[in-house]
Structure formats: structure tokens, C-alpha cells
Design a protein around this motif. Structure first.
Motif, short mmCIF file in Angstrom:
data_model
loop_
_atom_site.label_atom_id
_atom_site.label_comp_id
_atom_site.label_asym_id
_atom_site.label_seq_id
_atom_site.Cartn_x
_atom_site.Cartn_y
_atom_site.Cartn_z
N PRO A 1 0.80 -1.23 0.00
CA PRO A 1 0.00 0.00 0.00
C PRO A 1 0.84 1.28 0.00
O PRO A 1 1.89 1.35 0.62
N GLY A 2 0.34 2.26 -0.74
CA GLY A 2 0.99 3.56 -0.80
C GLY A 2 1.71 3.76 -2.12
O GLY A 2 1.58 2.98 -3.05
N THR A 3 2.52 4.82 -2.14
CA THR A 3 3.30 5.17 -3.33
C THR A 3 4.70 5.57 -2.88
O THR A 3 4.85 6.31 -1.91
N GLY A 4 5.70 5.11 -3.61
CA GLY A 4 7.07 5.46 -3.24
C GLY A 4 7.43 4.90 -1.89
O GLY A 4 6.91 3.88 -1.45
N ARG B 1 8.25 1.05 2.36
CA ARG B 1 6.88 0.60 2.11
C ARG B 1 6.97 -0.90 1.85
O ARG B 1 7.76 -1.35 1.03
N ASN B 2 6.18 -1.69 2.57
CA ASN B 2 6.29 -3.14 2.53
C ASN B 2 5.00 -3.80 2.04
O ASN B 2 3.95 -3.16 1.98
N LEU B 3 5.12 -5.08 1.72
CA LEU B 3 3.95 -5.85 1.30
C LEU B 3 2.93 -5.91 2.42
O LEU B 3 3.27 -6.04 3.59
N SER B 4 1.68 -5.86 2.02
CA SER B 4 0.59 -6.10 2.96
C SER B 4 0.36 -7.60 3.02
O SER B 4 0.96 -8.38 2.26
#
Length: 185
Positions: free
Chosen positions: A43-46, A60-63
């Protein structure tokens, strides 16, 4: 209704020409193509400001959903008889975790797959490096590479969704020939 039909047709025309998937999967198994996959859902960007490679807590990591998607990719590759693939990923945790969750063997990082999202001026040089890396990778087994949307788009012109993959013909043409676009399983 007519507007929806027209928009749908425009969207379909924008897709790359795709050979039948059976032939694409066969080419992948035979080393005549490779699979270039965008990491699964993170989730998210960058990345957050100040993130550091090698420290997943700053990225930012895998959900949980992304981990499930990656496991489904592993099962799909097994069903398609893509045996003992060489797995390459960027140095970002979400790409490495996608490959590891597939459960198909050892994962090797390849800096040419690293995201240039936060440094768009490096796109041309990074894409040249990726092309060179693809040429150098041994093709004695199927090759699966996990990277990022910006890298895949720069190489192929296709902006894949999370967990979407492209089977690309080898040797790499200019522009690369996309044999199949594989939706997230």
C-alpha cells in the motif's frame, strides 16, 4: 452506454499486442523469454522520506494481501511448469519479499532492477543497465525478475499494476516484445 463501449475499446487498443499465452509460457520455460513482474501489493506510493535499503522497517512493505498474491504467483508458476526459476529482485524489501513468498528457491538481488522512483533523472541510465543485466543473466533455466512499475514502464512502455507480470521475448528487442501480459493471479 456508447461512451463506455468506446472507452473500453480505446483501453483494449492501448494494450500491447499479445501472442497466445500458451506460446508465451512455453517460451519462458525454454529460456526464450523471461517474466518481469511488478512486486505485489504494498500500500501507498514510493517510500517514506529517509527510507534505507537494507532496513525494511523504513520502507513501504507488502501487505498481507501482497504476501498472498506472491504465494499465488508461486503456485501459478508451478502449475505452468516453470521449474527452478532463477529469481532476481531489486534491493527493495517489497520486491525481495514478493520473490521469497513465491517459495520457488533462492532469490538474488540485481541492482539494475532497483526503483528510480525517487530519482527520475536516472531513468535512462538505469534502463540501459537493466537491458545489459537481462542480456548477461544465464538462460539455462527460466528467469523471473521482480521490480517496480517505473522500471517496467521505462523498459517496455507498459505500466503494470501491483503483482502484474509481462513475459518478454529474448533476446531483448528495441522495444522489447511483450509476449503476454499476466494479471495478478
Amino acid at each position: 452506454m456508447t461512451r463506455i463501449v468506446i472507452l473500453t475499446l480505446i483501453a483494449l487498443l492501448a494494450l500491447p499486442v499479445v501472442a497466445d499465452q500458451k506460446s508465451a509460457w512455453q517460451a519462458l520455460r525454454e529460456g526464450k523469454a523471461f517474466l518481469l513482474l511488478r512486486h505485489t501489493t504494498a500500500p501507498g506510493t514510493g517510500d517514506p522520506e529517509g527510507f534505507r535499503l537494507g532496513d525494511c522497517s523504513t520502507q513501504r512493505n507488502l501487505s498481507d494481501r501482497g504476501r498472498q498474491e506472491a504465494r499465488r504467483w508461486g503456485k501459478l508458476l508451478v502449475r505452468r511448469k516453470v521449474e527452478q526459476p532463477r529469481l532476481y529482485t531489486s534491493n527493495w524489501c517489497r520486491a525481495q519479499d514478493t520473490a521469497q513468498e513465491m517459495g520457488l528457491g533462492a532469490v538474488e538481488t540485481l541492482s539494475a532492477l532497483d526503483s528510480f522512483f525517487s530519482d527520475p533523472e536516472s531513468q535512462a541510465a538505469q534502463t540501459v543497465e537493466l537491458r545489459k543485466a537481462i542480456d548477461k543473466v544465464p538462460k539455462d533455466r527460466p528467469v523471473v525478475m521482480v521490480s517496480h512499475q517505473v522500471n517496467i514502464k521505462a523498459l517496455t512502455g507498459v505500466a503494470p499494476k501491483n503483482g502484474e507480470g509481462l513475459i518478454i521475448a529474448l533476446p531483448l528487442a528495441e522495444p522489447p516484445k511483450v509476449l503476454a501480459r499476466i494479471r495478478q493471479p
